[in-house]
Scaffold this motif. Sequence first.
Motif, mmCIF file in Angstrom:
data_model
loop_
_atom_site.group_PDB
_atom_site.id
_atom_site.type_symbol
_atom_site.label_atom_id
_atom_site.label_comp_id
_atom_site.label_asym_id
_atom_site.label_seq_id
_atom_site.Cartn_x
_atom_site.Cartn_y
_atom_site.Cartn_z
ATOM 1 N N ILE A 163 0.833 -1.208 0.000
ATOM 2 C CA ILE A 163 0.000 0.000 0.000
ATOM 3 C C ILE A 163 0.868 1.259 0.000
ATOM 4 O O ILE A 163 0.613 2.213 -0.752
ATOM 5 N N ASN A 164 1.906 1.272 0.830
ATOM 6 C CA ASN A 164 2.777 2.453 0.890
ATOM 7 C C ASN A 164 3.597 2.624 -0.391
ATOM 8 O O ASN A 164 3.855 3.756 -0.808
ATOM 9 N N LEU A 165 3.979 1.522 -1.030
ATOM 10 C CA LEU A 165 4.638 1.617 -2.330
ATOM 11 C C LEU A 165 3.683 2.196 -3.372
ATOM 12 O O LEU A 165 4.094 2.973 -4.246
ATOM 13 N N TYR A 166 2.410 1.840 -3.274
ATOM 14 C CA TYR A 166 1.405 2.414 -4.175
ATOM 15 C C TYR A 166 1.278 3.919 -3.954
ATOM 16 O O TYR A 166 1.175 4.703 -4.918
ATOM 17 N N ILE A 167 1.277 4.337 -2.685
ATOM 18 C CA ILE A 167 1.161 5.770 -2.368
ATOM 19 C C ILE A 167 2.357 6.537 -2.935
ATOM 20 O O ILE A 167 2.208 7.622 -3.514
ATOM 21 N N ILE A 168 3.544 5.965 -2.765
ATOM 22 C CA ILE A 168 4.750 6.602 -3.312
ATOM 23 C C ILE A 168 4.670 6.687 -4.828
ATOM 24 O O ILE A 168 5.029 7.708 -5.431
ATOM 25 N N LYS A 169 4.174 5.619 -5.453
ATOM 26 C CA LYS A 169 4.022 5.612 -6.908
ATOM 27 C C LYS A 169 3.059 6.709 -7.349
ATOM 28 O O LYS A 169 3.325 7.436 -8.322
ATOM 29 N N ILE A 170 1.952 6.838 -6.649
ATOM 30 C CA ILE A 170 0.972 7.868 -6.999
ATOM 31 C C ILE A 170 1.568 9.258 -6.834
ATOM 32 O O ILE A 170 1.386 10.134 -7.690
ATOM 33 N N SER A 171 2.304 9.470 -5.744
ATOM 34 C CA SER A 171 2.886 10.791 -5.502
ATOM 35 C C SER A 171 3.907 11.152 -6.575
ATOM 36 O O SER A 171 4.116 12.328 -6.882
ATOM 37 N N LYS A 172 4.563 10.139 -7.132
ATOM 38 C CA LYS A 172 5.533 10.383 -8.195
ATOM 39 C C LYS A 172 4.867 10.545 -9.550
ATOM 40 O O LYS A 172 5.378 11.251 -10.423
ATOM 41 N N TRP A 173 3.740 9.879 -9.749
ATOM 42 C CA TRP A 173 3.149 9.803 -11.088
ATOM 43 C C TRP A 173 1.870 10.612 -11.261
ATOM 44 O O TRP A 173 1.345 10.681 -12.369
ATOM 45 N N PHE A 174 1.331 11.193 -10.178
ATOM 46 C CA PHE A 174 0.177 12.077 -10.346
ATOM 47 C C PHE A 174 0.713 13.384 -10.923
ATOM 48 O O PHE A 174 0.838 14.396 -10.238
ATOM 49 N N MET A 175 1.034 13.321 -12.223
ATOM 50 C CA MET A 175 1.810 14.372 -12.862
ATOM 51 C C MET A 175 0.914 15.461 -13.427
ATOM 52 O O MET A 175 0.479 15.403 -14.579
ATOM 53 N N LEU A 176 0.650 16.450 -12.607
ATOM 54 C CA LEU A 176 -0.150 17.597 -13.025
ATOM 55 C C LEU A 176 0.555 18.405 -14.108
ATOM 56 O O LEU A 176 -0.089 19.077 -14.913
ATOM 57 N N ILE A 177 1.883 18.338 -14.141
ATOM 58 C CA ILE A 177 2.649 19.209 -15.038
ATOM 59 C C ILE A 177 2.835 18.636 -16.442
ATOM 60 O O ILE A 177 3.081 19.381 -17.385
ATOM 61 N N MET A 178 2.741 17.297 -16.598
ATOM 62 C CA MET A 178 3.157 16.687 -17.853
ATOM 63 C C MET A 178 2.374 17.145 -19.094
ATOM 64 O O MET A 178 2.962 17.368 -20.146
ATOM 65 N N PRO A 179 1.048 17.317 -19.018
ATOM 66 C CA PRO A 179 0.339 17.718 -20.242
ATOM 67 C C PRO A 179 0.707 19.119 -20.735
ATOM 68 O O PRO A 179 0.473 19.448 -21.898
ATOM 69 N N ILE A 180 1.277 19.943 -19.839
ATOM 70 C CA ILE A 180 1.549 21.335 -20.206
ATOM 71 C C ILE A 180 3.014 21.722 -20.025
ATOM 72 O O ILE A 180 3.356 22.898 -20.123
ATOM 73 N N VAL A 181 3.885 20.731 -19.755
ATOM 74 C CA VAL A 181 5.265 21.062 -19.417
ATOM 75 C C VAL A 181 5.989 21.767 -20.561
ATOM 76 O O VAL A 181 6.740 22.717 -20.346
ATOM 77 N N VAL A 182 5.735 21.318 -21.802
ATOM 78 C CA VAL A 182 6.385 21.977 -22.941
ATOM 79 C C VAL A 182 5.833 23.393 -23.115
ATOM 80 O O VAL A 182 6.577 24.337 -23.407
ATOM 81 N N LEU A 183 4.538 23.553 -22.912
ATOM 82 C CA LEU A 183 3.937 24.894 -22.966
ATOM 83 C C LEU A 183 4.532 25.787 -21.877
ATOM 84 O O LEU A 183 4.780 26.978 -22.098
ATOM 85 N N PHE A 184 4.750 25.223 -20.695
ATOM 86 C CA PHE A 184 5.358 25.957 -19.582
ATOM 87 C C PHE A 184 6.753 26.443 -19.963
ATOM 88 O O PHE A 184 7.100 27.609 -19.770
ATOM 89 N N TYR A 185 7.555 25.551 -20.547
ATOM 90 C CA TYR A 185 8.905 25.932 -20.967
ATOM 91 C C TYR A 185 8.853 26.993 -22.064
ATOM 92 O O TYR A 185 9.607 27.976 -22.032
#
Length: 392
Positions: free
Chosen positions: A10-32
């Motif tokens: 369960i804690n490995l799942y939480i760590i995975k989610i915290s790493k992969w709940f990527m709010l920035i990825m769809p707009i990262v190139v636009l951000f740059y």
Amino acid sequence: MHYNLRSNIINLYIIKISKWFMLIMPIVVLFYNAHGLSMHEVFILQAIYSVSIVAWEIPSGYVADVIGRRKSMIIGAVLGFLGYFFYSFSYGFLGFMVAEIVLGIGQSMISGADSALLYDSLIHAKKEEEYNRYEGLTTSIGNFAEAFGGIAGGLLAVLSVRYPYYAQAFVAFWAIPASFLLVEPPLKTERPKLNWTDIFGIIKETLHSNPKQKWNTLFSSFTGASTLTMAWIAQPYFKGANLSVEWYGIVWTILNLVVGISSAYAFRVEKRFGPIATVTGFTVLLSLSYIFLGMKVWLPGLSFLLLFYIARGIATPTLKDYVNRITESSVRATVLSIRNFTIRIIFAVMGPIYGWCIDLYGLQSALFLAGILYSIFNFTTLYYFIKYRTFE
């Protein structure tokens, strides 16, 4: 602290989610782009991120084997939070570079240690034959998190491209308490002593002396590099295909849902078709999708991107399983880190070339170049991967 397999998972799942709940990825190139960066500079930043991972990837895996995977992951979780905290208050290339270096070191402290801890936890529970299923579920959870993070990030970006970065720091924070709650499984194997010269022996064994381990690592690494490259070419493809910005998050979500679903069923695919047919199938899809996407940059081309992400979802947990099958527990995190190290080296060398090609010759040329190079490397290493039966 009492060991509990369910709690660890369960804690490995939480760590995975915290790493992969990527709010920035769809707009990262636009951000740059909004901060004046060209595509070449974008890939340079990602190369710096890869180099920062590379510089500490193998030592971090060895440190995880020596001091424990839990302690390594705690350090990585703290650095992951700090990296996005720095990003939130940076406005130019130099600030972004510092944030990427911190994130890279943090990623390297978790990378390898998480899979090693999961595999050893399953060994203790006498369930190691189920690793592919659990790794597939972990990958699936990560990609579902990235998918829904994409929706949220896209909505936040409507207000400001900076808001997703503020929220990302908050999400990254939750890996810290989860990593503290992990418990090392009580296995009857001795940890290696902290002797840095041993690292070179493990590297030599993995990449040179042991043919089975060498070709397993090289094939897995070129496959991983091809999926990492596509993650950074996808958004320029959206732009070239004239996809509306408000659809970026939705399409990104769909692609990651596809990866999540295919990862969850990867163990079934491998069991149904066998190792050789499975690895050959996803190698064909991953390699040739670049060429098909490069034929024409248009919205129907997203169907090839969809096929690529299906193959990616099957490849990731399957190849990690093959690495674990042929690796001793005492050096598991180190060997997994060597694999990640090799992926990042490949990307750090080839990524800026693709970015330069996009800026000067266009996206189609970059896709063709990537398709040709990855086809050569992927099919060559696949041949030896099968020849030495590195999956058993």
